[in-house]
Every structure is written in structure tokens, then in C-alpha cells.
Design a protein around this motif. Structure first.
Motif, PDB file in Angstrom:
ATOM      1  N   LEU A   1       0.828  -1.205   0.000  1.00  0.00           N
ATOM      2  CA  LEU A   1       0.000   0.000   0.000  1.00  0.00           C
ATOM      3  C   LEU A   1       0.867   1.261   0.000  1.00  0.00           C
ATOM      4  O   LEU A   1       0.631   2.193  -0.772  1.00  0.00           O
ATOM      5  N   ILE A   2       1.891   1.285   0.853  1.00  0.00           N
ATOM      6  CA  ILE A   2       2.791   2.450   0.911  1.00  0.00           C
ATOM      7  C   ILE A   2       3.543   2.604  -0.409  1.00  0.00           C
ATOM      8  O   ILE A   2       3.703   3.716  -0.921  1.00  0.00           O
ATOM      9  N   SER A   3       3.971   1.490  -0.984  1.00  0.00           N
ATOM     10  CA  SER A   3       4.693   1.550  -2.269  1.00  0.00           C
ATOM     11  C   SER A   3       3.799   2.099  -3.366  1.00  0.00           C
ATOM     12  O   SER A   3       4.233   2.900  -4.198  1.00  0.00           O
ATOM     13  N   ARG A   4       2.524   1.674  -3.381  1.00  0.00           N
ATOM     14  CA  ARG A   4       1.593   2.169  -4.389  1.00  0.00           C
ATOM     15  C   ARG A   4       1.410   3.677  -4.272  1.00  0.00           C
ATOM     16  O   ARG A   4       1.393   4.397  -5.265  1.00  0.00           O
ATOM     17  N   ILE A   5       1.296   4.169  -3.032  1.00  0.00           N
ATOM     18  CA  ILE A   5       1.152   5.615  -2.814  1.00  0.00           C
ATOM     19  C   ILE A   5       2.409   6.349  -3.278  1.00  0.00           C
ATOM     20  O   ILE A   5       2.326   7.412  -3.904  1.00  0.00           O
ATOM     21  N   LYS A   6       3.581   5.766  -2.991  1.00  0.00           N
ATOM     22  CA  LYS A   6       4.841   6.400  -3.416  1.00  0.00           C
ATOM     23  C   LYS A   6       4.944   6.440  -4.940  1.00  0.00           C
ATOM     24  O   LYS A   6       5.403   7.439  -5.512  1.00  0.00           O
ATOM     25  N   ILE A   7       4.546   5.370  -5.592  1.00  0.00           N
ATOM     26  CA  ILE A   7       4.632   5.322  -7.055  1.00  0.00           C
ATOM     27  C   ILE A   7       3.737   6.385  -7.681  1.00  0.00           C
ATOM     28  O   ILE A   7       4.146   7.117  -8.585  1.00  0.00           O
ATOM     29  N   MET A   8       2.484   6.500  -7.189  1.00  0.00           N
ATOM     30  CA  MET A   8       1.557   7.453  -7.803  1.00  0.00           C
ATOM     31  C   MET A   8       1.954   8.899  -7.533  1.00  0.00           C
ATOM     32  O   MET A   8       1.533   9.804  -8.255  1.00  0.00           O
ATOM     33  N   SER A   9       2.788   9.135  -6.495  1.00  0.00           N
ATOM     34  CA  SER A   9       3.227  10.501  -6.187  1.00  0.00           C
ATOM     35  C   SER A   9       4.693  10.735  -6.549  1.00  0.00           C
ATOM     36  O   SER A   9       5.302  11.708  -6.110  1.00  0.00           O
ATOM     37  N   ASN A  10       5.270   9.825  -7.354  1.00  0.00           N
ATOM     38  CA  ASN A  10       6.648   9.963  -7.862  1.00  0.00           C
ATOM     39  C   ASN A  10       7.678  10.103  -6.750  1.00  0.00           C
ATOM     40  O   ASN A  10       8.598  10.931  -6.826  1.00  0.00           O
ATOM     41  N   LEU A  11       7.538   9.300  -5.700  1.00  0.00           N
ATOM     42  CA  LEU A  11       8.511   9.293  -4.608  1.00  0.00           C
ATOM     43  C   LEU A  11       9.364   8.025  -4.695  1.00  0.00           C
ATOM     44  O   LEU A  11       9.032   7.076  -5.397  1.00  0.00           O
ATOM     45  N   LYS A  12      10.463   8.016  -3.943  1.00  0.00           N
ATOM     46  CA  LYS A  12      11.377   6.869  -3.959  1.00  0.00           C
ATOM     47  C   LYS A  12      10.783   5.732  -3.129  1.00  0.00           C
ATOM     48  O   LYS A  12      10.601   5.870  -1.910  1.00  0.00           O
ATOM     49  N   ILE A  13      10.505   4.600  -3.786  1.00  0.00           N
ATOM     50  CA  ILE A  13       9.863   3.497  -3.071  1.00  0.00           C
ATOM     51  C   ILE A  13      10.837   2.742  -2.169  1.00  0.00           C
ATOM     52  O   ILE A  13      10.421   2.038  -1.259  1.00  0.00           O
ATOM     53  N   ASP A  14      12.148   2.897  -2.428  1.00  0.00           N
ATOM     54  CA  ASP A  14      13.130   2.183  -1.612  1.00  0.00           C
ATOM     55  C   ASP A  14      13.699   3.045  -0.489  1.00  0.00           C
ATOM     56  O   ASP A  14      14.622   2.643   0.214  1.00  0.00           O
ATOM     57  N   GLU A  15      13.144   4.250  -0.301  1.00  0.00           N
ATOM     58  CA  GLU A  15      13.602   5.142   0.773  1.00  0.00           C
ATOM     59  C   GLU A  15      12.625   5.048   1.948  1.00  0.00           C
ATOM     60  O   GLU A  15      11.462   5.408   1.830  1.00  0.00           O
ATOM     61  N   HIS A  16      13.127   4.532   3.077  1.00  0.00           N
ATOM     62  CA  HIS A  16      12.275   4.346   4.249  1.00  0.00           C
ATOM     63  C   HIS A  16      12.809   5.070   5.481  1.00  0.00           C
ATOM     64  O   HIS A  16      12.207   4.973   6.551  1.00  0.00           O
ATOM     65  N   ARG A  17      13.915   5.800   5.335  1.00  0.00           N
ATOM     66  CA  ARG A  17      14.570   6.379   6.520  1.00  0.00           C
ATOM     67  C   ARG A  17      14.274   7.849   6.730  1.00  0.00           C
ATOM     68  O   ARG A  17      14.379   8.347   7.845  1.00  0.00           O
ATOM     69  N   ILE A  18      13.903   8.571   5.677  1.00  0.00           N
ATOM     70  CA  ILE A  18      13.688  10.011   5.797  1.00  0.00           C
ATOM     71  C   ILE A  18      12.289  10.382   5.309  1.00  0.00           C
ATOM     72  O   ILE A  18      11.685   9.648   4.508  1.00  0.00           O
ATOM     73  N   PRO A  19      11.753  11.510   5.757  1.00  0.00           N
ATOM     74  CA  PRO A  19      10.432  11.945   5.262  1.00  0.00           C
ATOM     75  C   PRO A  19      10.477  12.287   3.777  1.00  0.00           C
ATOM     76  O   PRO A  19      11.503  12.721   3.254  1.00  0.00           O
ATOM     77  N   GLN A  20       9.342  12.104   3.103  1.00  0.00           N
ATOM     78  CA  GLN A  20       9.213  12.480   1.693  1.00  0.00           C
ATOM     79  C   GLN A  20       7.872  13.188   1.484  1.00  0.00           C
ATOM     80  O   GLN A  20       6.882  12.847   2.128  1.00  0.00           O
ATOM     81  N   ASP A  21       7.866  14.166   0.594  1.00  0.00           N
ATOM     82  CA  ASP A  21       6.644  14.892   0.249  1.00  0.00           C
ATOM     83  C   ASP A  21       6.412  14.786  -1.251  1.00  0.00           C
ATOM     84  O   ASP A  21       7.362  14.890  -2.041  1.00  0.00           O
ATOM     85  N   GLY A  22       5.169  14.613  -1.646  1.00  0.00           N
ATOM     86  CA  GLY A  22       4.848  14.521  -3.063  1.00  0.00           C
ATOM     87  C   GLY A  22       3.416  14.940  -3.321  1.00  0.00           C
ATOM     88  O   GLY A  22       2.696  15.379  -2.420  1.00  0.00           O
ATOM     89  N   GLN A  23       3.000  14.794  -4.559  1.00  0.00           N
ATOM     90  CA  GLN A  23       1.637  15.136  -4.931  1.00  0.00           C
ATOM     91  C   GLN A  23       1.170  14.221  -6.047  1.00  0.00           C
ATOM     92  O   GLN A  23       1.980  13.623  -6.758  1.00  0.00           O
ATOM     93  N   ALA A  24      -0.152  14.098  -6.166  1.00  0.00           N
ATOM     94  CA  ALA A  24      -0.727  13.238  -7.195  1.00  0.00           C
ATOM     95  C   ALA A  24      -2.118  13.757  -7.522  1.00  0.00           C
ATOM     96  O   ALA A  24      -2.621  14.680  -6.875  1.00  0.00           O
ATOM     97  N   GLN A  25      -2.726  13.174  -8.543  1.00  0.00           N
ATOM     98  CA  GLN A  25      -4.103  13.503  -8.908  1.00  0.00           C
ATOM     99  C   GLN A  25      -4.915  12.212  -8.927  1.00  0.00           C
ATOM    100  O   GLN A  25      -4.392  11.139  -9.236  1.00  0.00           O
ATOM    101  N   TYR A  26      -6.179  12.359  -8.587  1.00  0.00           N
ATOM    102  CA  TYR A  26      -7.082  11.195  -8.620  1.00  0.00           C
ATOM    103  C   TYR A  26      -8.389  11.625  -9.273  1.00  0.00           C
ATOM    104  O   TYR A  26      -8.948  12.662  -8.904  1.00  0.00           O
ATOM    105  N   LYS A  27      -8.867  10.842 -10.222  1.00  0.00           N
ATOM    106  CA  LYS A  27     -10.109  11.175 -10.911  1.00  0.00           C
ATOM    107  C   LYS A  27     -11.263  10.375 -10.329  1.00  0.00           C
ATOM    108  O   LYS A  27     -11.165   9.163 -10.157  1.00  0.00           O
ATOM    109  N   ILE A  28     -12.359  11.082 -10.038  1.00  0.00           N
ATOM    110  CA  ILE A  28     -13.544  10.437  -9.497  1.00  0.00           C
ATOM    111  C   ILE A  28     -14.774  11.127 -10.070  1.00  0.00           C
ATOM    112  O   ILE A  28     -14.883  12.357 -10.025  1.00  0.00           O
ATOM    113  N   ASN A  29     -15.668  10.331 -10.631  1.00  0.00           N
ATOM    114  CA  ASN A  29     -16.915  10.847 -11.214  1.00  0.00           C
ATOM    115  C   ASN A  29     -16.673  11.995 -12.198  1.00  0.00           C
ATOM    116  O   ASN A  29     -17.383  13.005 -12.190  1.00  0.00           O
TER     117      ASN A  29
END
Length: 594
Positions: free
Chosen positions: A239-267
Motif C-alpha cells: 500500500l505504501i509503495s503504491r502511494i509512493k509510485i503514484m506521487s513519484n517518490l522513492k519506493i526504496d527510501e524508508h529512513r527520511i520523510p518524503q513529500d509529493g503530490q498526485a491527482q485522482y479522478k472520481i466521477n
């Protein structure tokens, strides 16, 4: 889509039941023809017809049984018969089994294609019932409660498939691909369901919180965190990896904070997601801020400004230069207030430029800049650039340091209107805060027009609110807090109500006051629906300038502002409680005495 014959039947039922008269019906027909809607739509928009009543009448006209889903307890095994994506696609939910037939609540029971599809998928004959779109959506939202168990089951299947593949001794790369496919699908469905439920519930934030043996999902709705679901601990990495992928974050980085953004389409609409990930003891916590681009821009009036507070802001906006500052904790609606101010002064004749982190609302006719510290675009550097773009009005998302504060003051001195926010506990704390940042007192005094302090409280639900009489303790608290605010007699009512901006106030020093609370209904959460601001507003005047130059304390500034007629946030909140807008519990939660 209703036929003309059915629409005519509904219109006649409305007239027969005296819901509206023939004149109102004719006006609605004329308006419907102009805008290309049905008469029913217009009557609902004009609040002459309740949406739920329109569904009941439609059911009668269509010869389909109506069902009220408000208090329906649908067994889990029945809900599972129709998958969530199918229910969402056809706006249809199973509500029970009778004599081997499936009772199906539908927004459009005349959709024969949907009935046929669900009948074939479930293997049962379908009995269609009519229910409102809103009630069906609420039932679909309830699917999330069972999502944890579903994901766990699918992951068990995924692990079995992985074991089978490994038993065949296929190469490592093929095994990895199969593992990705079988684990990815349930996690994607889980994440999509979480997003959709949160957005439909009007949540402002999603919290994904790892625990020692499980994964908690919580939503912040109307400012209050509520537990939505619990997932197995095994779902966390995917679940965390999926969130990182959709927000273009490093999926193999678990030691430091990361900030990102994404878009989601609904209706058919796009929602912005701001994602913050931080390492915790038991894993990585994710907080997702939901920014709905389609939210309607609101005005100062709908935000909750009243009386003198409203007039002071309008006065500050009308000046040719100077600063309007809004203060409060994170999530108190400061940026929304500034957007409302911009909405009031927006014109093709002036150049308005904003510098934000993030850009929360997209506004036509406004030049909006997104801060990007990674490339050196900070509030300070961005503000320098803006000053070379011939602006009339500048909005700075937040004043955080001396450099930004100094540039904002200089901009206000050189003929610009500057809007910005600070983090202090009250409006009176803004002036000392600017002095702490190293701004000279005479500069602060000559540039500030208006200061706003604010919090957000939950609104009492209009549908289920009920009156009650205050306890002796609550009565005493109201009398102490509103001693000079409530009218003492009918003679001074007009003057008091003009000052505070609230009507039908009770007279002061009563033995008990009438307040309101929500009983809880299908429309609301715990008797509350939506939020409104409580405010304190003052403007710079000679007395305030004198205090500022002499480095007055926050308390002294507060006392002077109240002498000048400022209502405190607590007083404004109590007035809203007395006029059925919120509750004293909400006021006490966010605006106790400083």
C-alpha cells in the motif's frame, strides 16, 4: 432518464399533494425550459421539493416500490453479492434476499441493462426497488468497512499463487512478475476505495498509520479524525509503495520523510492529493491532504463573518495599500479566508499575483505561483520576482521568517495590497510576532490594515437539530462571556445586533438559554455537517499604533481591540451557538480562553 409521461405524472402528484401550487409549478416549468433541466430539478434547487420526496413520487409514478435506506442494516453476505465496482457503476446495492430473489435498491430501476447484468453476475432473479442516489452512495461507502477482510483474503490467494509458481521452479524474474501482478490488484482496489470513500465523505485528510500488528486508516472529516478501517499488517508495504509510485517518490527510501503530490479522478472530476510520508517505529506513516478543485469558491459571508468583523475586512480591502493578515493554527481556514478576500476584489482592472505552497484553489483571472524549494523558489525569492511584475494585489501563502516579512512590509509600503497568513494563537498575537521577526514597530503600524484571528467549528446539522435548555453551568459561562454583547432590553436590540451581525439574540442574564444539537441522521456525522469559521478582527488605529510603538504585550493589544469593539473568537462562537449554527462544545474545543 425519465420519460415525459413519467415526468408529467410526477408533476401532477406534486400538485395533488399540495407540495407546490400551480403558479409555482408553471414558473418552474418555464425555468426548466430555459436551462434545459426537468421541472423536478428546478423545484429541488428552489427548495420547494425535498430530494427524498421526489424519489418517492418518482417511484409511485413509475410503479416501482420505494425503499428508505436510512436505517437499513444490510447483512455482509448480501453486500458481497454485488461487488463494489458494479454497485458504483450502476448505482445499485443489494438490500436482502426474499424467496431466493435478490432485492436491489437502484437509483434508476428502469435500467434493464443493469438489472440483467447483476442478475447474471449473482445468479439470482432481481426485484428492483427505487432509492435516492445519495442513500445508495452512502451504502456503497459502507463497503469500505469490509475492505480489510476482502484485501486479506485476496492477499492469501496471492500468496498461494506465488507458492504454486515457486513450486514449478520458474525463473526468479517470472516469479517476481507474478508476485507483482497478484499483489498489485487488491492493493490498487483497496487504495481506490479508500480515496473514493474519503472524497465522497468530504474528508480533508487521509491518515495511513502503521501499528505493531495492523494498519489503521483514518479520515479527518469536518476537522475530526475518524477511524475508517483496519487492514492486515501484511498489506502495509504494498500500500505504501503504491502511494509512493503514484506521487513519484522513492519506493526504496524508508529512513527520511518524503513529500509529493498526485491527482485522482472520481466521477469525471480531478482531485489533487498532497502526500507526506514520515518514518515511524512500526513503519511509514502517510498523511494525504485532499484538495478538490471543483469546490465552489465561497464568500466572506458564507465563511461566517458578521457585523463589525465583516465591515472591518471590507474597509481594509478598500484601501489602496497595506496588509490584511489572517492567523490561526494549521487547518483553521486562513487561506480560504484570503481566497474569499481575493474573490471580493478580483477585477480585470487589477493584477493579482499569489505565491502559495501549495496552490489550493485554482482561480480564473488570478496569476498563481507554486513555491518550489527544490529549485530555489521560496516565499522570499518568489516575492522579489512578483514585485517586478507590476502587481496591484499580492497574496503570500505564509510569512515564516524575517526576509519574507520584510519584503511583505516593503511591498505594502510601496502601494500594494498584501494578503498573508501567520501562525499565532490569536489576532492580538500578530503584532508582537512581527516585532519578533525583526520588523520595526513604526513599519508594522504604518502597513497593517486589518488582522483576522480564526478557527473552524462544526455546523449543527440542519436536518436533525433539536433545541434544548442550557444547564446552570453553561448559562453562567454564557452570561460571563457575553455580558456586554447580548442586548439588555428590547430598546438596545437593534444597536447590538447591528454591531455583532446576528439577529434574534436572546436578552442577557437569563436563567437558561436555548441551544441546539444534532440528533444524528442520514445527512450528517454525529449531528454535525460541514464547518463554519469563528473570528476576531481588529484594524490598526491611533491607540493600537501607540501600543505597538511601546512594544505592548499580546494581552494589552487584546484589551485595546476589545475596547474598539472586537468580539473574541469565543464570543463569536457563542453567538453562533445561540443562533443554531454550532454548539458550545465545539466552541470550547477550539476557542477556549487564551
Amino acid at each position: 432518464m425519465l420519460s415525459n409521461e413519467t415526468l408529467h405524472k410526477i408533476e401532477q402528484l406534486i400538485l395533488d399533494n399540495n407540495i407546490v401550487d400551480s403558479h409555482a409549478m408553471e414558473l418552474a416549468r418555464i425555468e426548466a425550459a430555459k436551462v434545459g433541466k426537468t421541472t423536478i430539478d428546478i423545484l429541488i434547487e428552489q427548495k420547494l421539493l425535498k430530494e427524498e420526496d421526489s424519489v418517492k413520487l418518482t417511484a409511485i409514478a413509475s410503479h416501482v416500490p420505494y425503499v428508505d435506506l436510512t436505517n437499513q442494516q444490510i447483512p455482509e453476505e448480501v453486500l458481497r453479492l454485488v461487488p463494489r465496482d458494479v454497485a458504483q457503476r450502476y448505482m445499485a446495492v443489494p438490500i436482502g434476499m426474499v424467496d431466493g430473489k435478490l432485492n436491489l435498491a437502484m437509483a434508476d430501476p428502469q435500467d434493464l441493462q443493469a438489472i440483467d447484468f447483476i442478475s447474471k453476475k449473482t445468479g439470482y432473479y432481481v426485484n428492483p426497488f427505487m432509492a435516492s442516489h445519495r442513500q445508495i452512495e452512502k451504502i456503497i461507502g459502507g463497503y469500505v468497512a469490509n475492505l480489510g477482510a476482502e484485501v486479506a483474503k485476496e492477499l492469501d490467494t496471492a500468496q498461494q499463487q506465488q507458492t504454486t509458481v515457486e513450486g514449478q521452479k520458474v525463473d526468479k524474474e517470472t516469479s517476481k512478475k507474478v508476485e507483482t501482478i497478484v499483489q498489485d490488484a487488491p492493493i490498487t482496489r483497496a487504495l481506490n476505495a479508500i480515496f473514493e470513500y474519503a472524497i465522497n465523505s468530504k474528508a480533508s485528510d487521509i491518515h495511513v498509520e502503521p501499528r505493531e500488528h495492523e494498519l489503521k486508516i483514518r479520515f479527518r472529516i469536518d476537522g475530526i479524525l475518524q477511524e475508517a478501517m483496519t487492514l492486515p499488517k501484511s498489506t502495509e508495504p504494498a500500500l505504501i509503495s503504491r502511494i509512493k509510485i503514484m506521487s513519484n517518490l522513492k519506493i526504496d527510501e524508508h529512513r527520511i520523510p518524503q513529500d509529493g503530490q498526485a491527482q485522482y479522478k472520481i466521477n469525471g472530476r480531478e482531485v489533487d492529493l498532497r502526500i507526506a510520508i514520515a518514518p515511524l517505529t512500526y513503519g511509514e506513516q502517510v498523511v494525504i491532504r485532499i484538495l478538490d478543485k471543483n469546490d465552489q469558491m465561497i464568500s466572506l459571508d458564507t465563511l461566517g463573518f458578521r457585523g463589525q468583523a465583516y465591515r472591518l475586512i471590507k474597509n481594509g480591502m478598500s484601501k489602496p495599500h497595506g496588509m490584511i493578515l489572517s492567523t490561526g493554527p494549521t487547518g483553521s481556514g486562513k487561506s480560504t479566508t484570503l481566497y474569499a478576500v481575493i474573490q471580493e476584489i478580483k477585477s480585470v482592472k487589477i493584477n493579482i499575483v499569489t505565491l502559495e505552497d501549495p496552490v489550493e484553489y485554482k482561480m480564473d483571472g488570478i496569476n498563481q505561483i507554486q513555491v518550489n524549494t527544490a529549485v530555489g523558489l521560496t516565499f522570499a525569492s518568489g516575492l522579489r520576482s512578483i514585485l517586478r511584475q507590476d502587481p496591484n494585489v499580492i497574496m503570500v501563502g505564509e510569512i515564516r521568517d524575517h526576509e519574507t516579512a520584510d519584503l511583505a512590509v516593503q511591498a505594502a509600503l510601496t502601494g500594494h495590497i498584501v494578503l498573508s497568513t501567520l501562525h499565532t494563537n490569536s489576532a492580538s498575537g500578530v503584532l508582537p510576532r512581527l516585532l519578533d521577526m525583526g520588523i520595526e514597530p513604526f513599519l508594522v503600524a504604518s502597513t497593517i490594515n486589518t488582522v483576522i484571528g480564526q478557527r473552524l467549528v462544526r455546523r449543527v446539522c440542519d436536518k436533525c437539530r433539536q433545541p434544548f435548555q442550557t444547564t446552570p453551568a453553561a448559562t453562567q459561562m454564557i452570561n460571563q462571556s457575553l455580558g456586554y454583547v447580548l442586548p439588555k432590553s428590547e430598546a438596545d436590540r437593534a444597536k447590538i445586533e447591528a454591531w455583532v451581525g446576528y439577529e434574534n439574540l436572546p436578552l442577557f442574564n437569563q436563567n437558561a438559554y436555548t441551544l441546539y444539537k444534532g440528533a444524528g441522521c442520514e445527512e450528517c456525522t454525529d449531528g454535525y455537517k460541514g464547518r463554519v469559521g469563528i473570528f476576531e478582527v481588529f484594524e490598526m488605529n491611533d491607540a493600537m499604533e501607540h501600543l505597538l510603538v511601546n512594544h505592548a504585550t499580546t494581552t494589552q493589544i487584546q484589551e485595546q481591540a476589545m475596547k474598539d469593539g472586537m468580539l473574541t473568537m469565543k464570543q463569536d462562537g457563542l453567538l453562533k451557538a445561540l443562533t443554531a449554527v454550532t454548539t458550545i462544545e465545539e466552541v470550547a474545543r477550539v476557542a477556549s480562553d487564551y
